[in-house]
Design a protein around this motif. Structure first.
Motif, PDB file in Angstrom:
ATOM      1  N   TYR A  33      37.586  -6.698  14.692  1.00 42.25           N
ATOM      2  CA  TYR A  33      37.671  -5.243  14.781  1.00 42.25           C
ATOM      3  C   TYR A  33      38.146  -4.781  16.166  1.00 42.25           C
ATOM      4  O   TYR A  33      38.978  -3.908  16.278  1.00 42.25           O
ATOM      5  N   CYS A  34      37.615  -5.397  17.225  1.00 44.16           N
ATOM      6  CA  CYS A  34      37.990  -5.006  18.591  1.00 44.16           C
ATOM      7  C   CYS A  34      38.877  -6.044  19.275  1.00 44.16           C
ATOM      8  O   CYS A  34      39.235  -5.879  20.434  1.00 44.16           O
ATOM      9  N   ASP A  35      39.216  -7.102  18.572  1.00 44.93           N
ATOM     10  CA  ASP A  35      40.053  -8.187  19.079  1.00 44.93           C
ATOM     11  C   ASP A  35      39.453  -8.835  20.329  1.00 44.93           C
ATOM     12  O   ASP A  35      40.151  -9.236  21.244  1.00 44.93           O
ATOM     13  N   GLY A  36      38.131  -8.877  20.380  1.00 46.97           N
ATOM     14  CA  GLY A  36      37.435  -9.562  21.466  1.00 46.97           C
ATOM     15  C   GLY A  36      37.216  -8.734  22.712  1.00 46.97           C
ATOM     16  O   GLY A  36      36.652  -9.219  23.688  1.00 46.97           O
ATOM     17  N   THR A  37      37.623  -7.472  22.718  1.00 47.57           N
ATOM     18  CA  THR A  37      37.457  -6.644  23.917  1.00 47.57           C
ATOM     19  C   THR A  37      36.061  -6.032  24.017  1.00 47.57           C
ATOM     20  O   THR A  37      35.631  -5.671  25.114  1.00 47.57           O
ATOM     21  N   GLY A  38      35.380  -5.872  22.879  1.00 48.14           N
ATOM     22  CA  GLY A  38      34.071  -5.239  22.877  1.00 48.14           C
ATOM     23  C   GLY A  38      34.152  -3.718  22.875  1.00 48.14           C
ATOM     24  O   GLY A  38      33.144  -3.033  22.824  1.00 48.14           O
ATOM     25  N   LYS A  39      35.359  -3.177  22.952  1.00 44.95           N
ATOM     26  CA  LYS A  39      35.573  -1.732  22.987  1.00 44.95           C
ATOM     27  C   LYS A  39      36.613  -1.335  21.934  1.00 44.95           C
ATOM     28  O   LYS A  39      37.479  -2.118  21.584  1.00 44.95           O
ATOM     29  N   VAL A  40      36.507  -0.101  21.457  1.00 44.65           N
ATOM     30  CA  VAL A  40      37.480   0.448  20.517  1.00 44.65           C
ATOM     31  C   VAL A  40      37.890   1.836  20.989  1.00 44.65           C
ATOM     32  O   VAL A  40      37.228   2.447  21.823  1.00 44.65           O
ATOM     33  N   LYS A  41      39.005   2.319  20.439  1.00 43.60           N
ATOM     34  CA  LYS A  41      39.442   3.676  20.742  1.00 43.60           C
ATOM     35  C   LYS A  41      39.911   4.341  19.459  1.00 43.60           C
ATOM     36  O   LYS A  41      40.305   3.674  18.510  1.00 43.60           O
ATOM     37  N   ALA A  42      39.847   5.658  19.446  1.00 41.93           N
ATOM     38  CA  ALA A  42      40.296   6.436  18.299  1.00 41.93           C
ATOM     39  C   ALA A  42      41.604   7.113  18.671  1.00 41.93           C
ATOM     40  O   ALA A  42      41.691   7.781  19.696  1.00 41.93           O
ATOM     41  N   GLU A  43      42.631   6.913  17.865  1.00 42.54           N
ATOM     42  CA  GLU A  43      43.907   7.582  18.078  1.00 42.54           C
ATOM     43  C   GLU A  43      44.007   8.725  17.080  1.00 42.54           C
ATOM     44  O   GLU A  43      43.869   8.521  15.876  1.00 42.54           O
ATOM     45  N   VAL A  44      44.235   9.933  17.584  1.00 44.92           N
ATOM     46  CA  VAL A  44      44.239  11.130  16.753  1.00 44.92           C
ATOM     47  C   VAL A  44      45.638  11.728  16.738  1.00 44.92           C
ATOM     48  O   VAL A  44      46.240  11.944  17.789  1.00 44.92           O
TER      49      VAL A  44
END
Length: 54
Positions: A33-44
């Motif tokens: 889901y986060c590709d190993g970064t541990g963080k996600v972002k929402a693009e609007v």
């Protein structure tokens, strides 16, 4: 527009999952889901359309 720096809801910010596969043997799998970064972002994206209800 993007809203970033949110903790991944799947791995809870760890970036991977570790499971025991045998005695003193461990397997680490990167979070898809986060590709190993541990963080996600929402693009609007905002799309404007005619307002026929006025």
């Amino acid at each position: 527009m993007a809203f970033s720096n949110y903790v991944c809801p799947v791995c809870h910010g760890k970036g991977s999952f570790t499971e025991q596969t045998g005695r003193e043997e461990w397997k680490t799998t990167i979070c898809d889901y986060c590709d190993g970064t541990g963080k996600v972002k929402a693009e609007v994206d905002i799309r404007w359309k005619p307002d026929y209800e006025s």
